[in-house]
Design a protein around this motif. Structure first.
Motif, PDB file in Angstrom:
ATOM      1  N   GLN A 249     -34.467  14.591  -3.468  1.00 30.47           N
ATOM      2  CA  GLN A 249     -33.351  13.320  -3.516  1.00 30.47           C
ATOM      3  C   GLN A 249     -32.301  13.851  -2.806  1.00 30.47           C
ATOM      4  OE1 GLN A 249     -34.374  10.472  -4.054  1.00 30.47           O
ATOM      5  NE2 GLN A 249     -36.113  10.443  -4.850  1.00 30.47           N
ATOM      6  N   TRP A 250     -31.865  14.828  -2.779  1.00 35.38           N
ATOM      7  CA  TRP A 250     -30.552  14.927  -2.301  1.00 35.38           C
ATOM      8  C   TRP A 250     -30.274  14.538  -0.944  1.00 35.38           C
ATOM      9  CZ3 TRP A 250     -28.164  20.610  -3.679  1.00 35.38           C
ATOM     10  CH2 TRP A 250     -28.499  20.956  -4.745  1.00 35.38           C
ATOM     11  N   PRO A 251     -30.937  14.262   0.387  1.00 38.50           N
ATOM     12  CA  PRO A 251     -30.787  13.793   1.439  1.00 38.50           C
ATOM     13  C   PRO A 251     -30.471  12.349   1.861  1.00 38.50           C
ATOM     14  CG  PRO A 251     -32.538  15.523   1.573  1.00 38.50           C
ATOM     15  CD  PRO A 251     -32.088  15.094   0.663  1.00 38.50           C
ATOM     16  N   PHE A 252     -31.034  11.531  -0.049  1.00 38.90           N
ATOM     17  CA  PHE A 252     -30.603  10.619  -0.464  1.00 38.90           C
ATOM     18  C   PHE A 252     -29.755   9.700  -0.789  1.00 38.90           C
ATOM     19  CE2 PHE A 252     -35.251  11.271   0.909  1.00 38.90           C
ATOM     20  CZ  PHE A 252     -35.410  10.731   1.821  1.00 38.90           C
ATOM     21  N   ASP A 253     -29.101  10.829  -1.475  1.00 41.98           N
ATOM     22  CA  ASP A 253     -27.956  10.616  -3.182  1.00 41.98           C
ATOM     23  C   ASP A 253     -27.219  11.259  -2.654  1.00 41.98           C
ATOM     24  OD1 ASP A 253     -30.281   9.114  -4.311  1.00 41.98           O
ATOM     25  OD2 ASP A 253     -30.793  10.881  -5.320  1.00 41.98           O
ATOM     26  N   ILE A 254     -26.471  12.355  -2.361  1.00 32.35           N
ATOM     27  CA  ILE A 254     -25.660  12.912  -1.398  1.00 32.35           C
ATOM     28  C   ILE A 254     -24.355  11.997  -0.854  1.00 32.35           C
ATOM     29  CG2 ILE A 254     -23.960  14.704  -0.676  1.00 32.35           C
ATOM     30  CD1 ILE A 254     -26.665  16.506  -1.469  1.00 32.35           C
ATOM     31  N   ARG A 255     -23.510  11.975  -1.145  1.00 29.85           N
ATOM     32  CA  ARG A 255     -22.315  11.507  -0.109  1.00 29.85           C
ATOM     33  C   ARG A 255     -21.746  12.226   0.649  1.00 29.85           C
ATOM     34  NH1 ARG A 255     -20.525  10.229  -5.493  1.00 29.85           N
ATOM     35  NH2 ARG A 255     -20.753   8.077  -6.633  1.00 29.85           N
ATOM     36  N   TRP A 256     -22.412  12.125   1.853  1.00 31.04           N
ATOM     37  CA  TRP A 256     -21.739  13.692   2.977  1.00 31.04           C
ATOM     38  C   TRP A 256     -20.574  12.890   3.579  1.00 31.04           C
ATOM     39  CZ3 TRP A 256     -25.295  17.440   3.208  1.00 31.04           C
ATOM     40  CH2 TRP A 256     -26.577  17.387   2.639  1.00 31.04           C
ATOM     41  N   ASN A 257     -20.452  11.948   3.458  1.00 33.84           N
ATOM     42  CA  ASN A 257     -18.830  11.671   4.054  1.00 33.84           C
ATOM     43  C   ASN A 257     -17.855  11.558   2.968  1.00 33.84           C
ATOM     44  OD1 ASN A 257     -19.544   9.639   2.024  1.00 33.84           O
ATOM     45  ND2 ASN A 257     -18.342   7.799   3.536  1.00 33.84           N
ATOM     46  N   ARG A 258     -17.948  12.464   1.627  1.00 29.89           N
ATOM     47  CA  ARG A 258     -16.888  12.740   0.811  1.00 29.89           C
ATOM     48  C   ARG A 258     -16.471  13.902   0.692  1.00 29.89           C
ATOM     49  NH1 ARG A 258     -14.770   8.660  -1.731  1.00 29.89           N
ATOM     50  NH2 ARG A 258     -13.885  10.125  -3.952  1.00 29.89           N
ATOM     51  N   PHE A 259     -17.325  14.870   1.476  1.00 33.62           N
ATOM     52  CA  PHE A 259     -17.263  16.928   1.593  1.00 33.62           C
ATOM     53  C   PHE A 259     -16.154  16.696   2.626  1.00 33.62           C
ATOM     54  CE2 PHE A 259     -21.808  18.448   0.761  1.00 33.62           C
ATOM     55  CZ  PHE A 259     -22.568  17.727  -0.044  1.00 33.62           C
ATOM     56  N   PHE A 260     -15.346  17.736   1.467  1.00 36.58           N
ATOM     57  CA  PHE A 260     -14.070  18.272   1.788  1.00 36.58           C
ATOM     58  C   PHE A 260     -13.003  17.375   2.088  1.00 36.58           C
ATOM     59  CE2 PHE A 260     -17.601  21.054   3.677  1.00 36.58           C
ATOM     60  CZ  PHE A 260     -17.532  22.169   2.526  1.00 36.58           C
ATOM     61  N   MET A 261     -13.348  16.281   1.345  1.00 42.07           N
ATOM     62  CA  MET A 261     -11.931  14.824   1.758  1.00 42.07           C
ATOM     63  C   MET A 261     -10.826  15.693   0.168  1.00 42.07           C
ATOM     64  SD  MET A 261     -13.580  11.354   0.906  1.00 42.07           S
ATOM     65  CE  MET A 261     -12.229  10.684   0.883  1.00 42.07           C
ATOM     66  N   LEU A 262      -9.630  15.630   1.059  1.00 41.02           N
ATOM     67  CA  LEU A 262      -8.309  15.504   0.469  1.00 41.02           C
ATOM     68  C   LEU A 262      -8.615  14.565  -0.332  1.00 41.02           C
ATOM     69  CD1 LEU A 262      -6.271  17.112   3.538  1.00 41.02           C
ATOM     70  CD2 LEU A 262      -7.411  18.436   1.733  1.00 41.02           C
ATOM     71  N   ILE A 263      -7.710  15.254  -2.055  1.00 42.94           N
ATOM     72  CA  ILE A 263      -7.079  13.482  -2.787  1.00 42.94           C
ATOM     73  C   ILE A 263      -5.811  13.891  -2.578  1.00 42.94           C
ATOM     74  CG2 ILE A 263      -6.940  13.806  -4.963  1.00 42.94           C
ATOM     75  CD1 ILE A 263      -9.796  15.814  -5.284  1.00 42.94           C
TER      76      ILE A 263
END
Length: 263
Positions: A249-263
């Motif tokens: 299910q990862w390809p559909f449930d992963i939030r790809w746009n949040r990877f490596f976002m600085l906080i």
């Protein structure tokens, strides 16, 4: 016979090289995990919209120096006598300690139960006077700049499906971030004035009406020794309704746009 022995020896050498690489990788991972960066995941909605349930982030242990709760073991380094004698230590922290900055998102041990980790934003520094008046944050008697922006809405998020009033808040030191106001005049939108004691910090969640933070006795003021580290970067994010074990299910449930976002 000699050829067979040579082949076996090469196979054993290759296996040993593989084992050494694995051991080295594990040692590096242990060192990084223990002394530099600790992974955390977000279990609640108290820091929306900055951090979402299902976010996995790295927390820098070196940001404030090492404290009592930086490790899963003590080594006896954090007693008051030892720390006070250490040339690099203050307030229960050692090795180039630094004070949390206003606006930092930090992980800390809940003062009333140090087995529990909390993550909130640093709002009040030692000596500050903090108060909420009609949903507006006041620091030392001055209203913090709060601008209305577009509503927050994310149909993929359970619990926050409807549009929620969203604001941009800017602290006196220039740090800006988004906050949510799900309940106009909620129970903690009007508070007493809190005076932050020396060596303590006032912490608040960005989802103001859904955050147990320093406005409540359960949390209260957080001593510097309870800080684990500063949240720096999101390295993985997945929908809260998904399971890490359902890889298909990862390809559909992963939030790809949040990877490596600085906080």
């Amino acid at each position: 016979m000699a050829a067979a022995q040579d082949t076996r020896r090469k196979s054993e050498d290759g296996l040993w090289e593989t084992v050494k690489v694995i051991i080295q990788a594990l040692l590096i991972a242990f060192f990084v995990r223990t002394f530099l960066y600790q992974p955390f995941n977000i279990p609640s909605a108290s820091m929306y919209p900055t951090l979402k349930v299902g976010d996995y982030l790295f927390v820098s242990k070196l940001s404030y120096g090492y404290g009592r709760y930086s490790f899963n073991f003590s080594l006896g380094l954090f007693g008051n006598q030892i720390v006070s004698c250490c040339p690099f230590g203050f307030d229960g922290r050692i090795f180039f300690p630094a004070e949390p900055k206003r606006g930092d998102v930090a992980v800390f041990k809940l003062p009333s139960d140090t087995s529990i980790d909390y993550i909130k934003r640093v709002i009040g520094l030692p000596g500050d006077r903090i108060q909420m008046r009609e949903g507006v944050l006041y620091i030392n008697g001055e209203a913090v700049k709060k601008e209305r922006i577009e509503d927050y809405s994310d149909p993929a998020e359970s619990g926050l499906r409807a549009p929620v009033p969203q604001f941009m808040e800017t602290l006196p030191n220039g740090v800006s971030y988004r906050v949510l106001d799900t309940e106009p005049l909620g129970e903690a939108d009007n508070t007493q004035e809190y005076v932050v004691p020396p060596g303590h910090y006032f912490m608040m969640g960005d989802n103001r009406d859904n955050s147990q933070d320093s406005r409540y006795p359960r949390v209260g003021f957080v001593p510097i020794e309870n800080f684990v580290g500063r949240a720096d970067i999101i390295f993985f994010s997945i929908s809260p309704d998904s399971s890490l074990f359902e890889v298909w299910q990862w390809p559909f449930d992963i939030r790809w746009n949040r990877f490596f976002m600085l906080i």
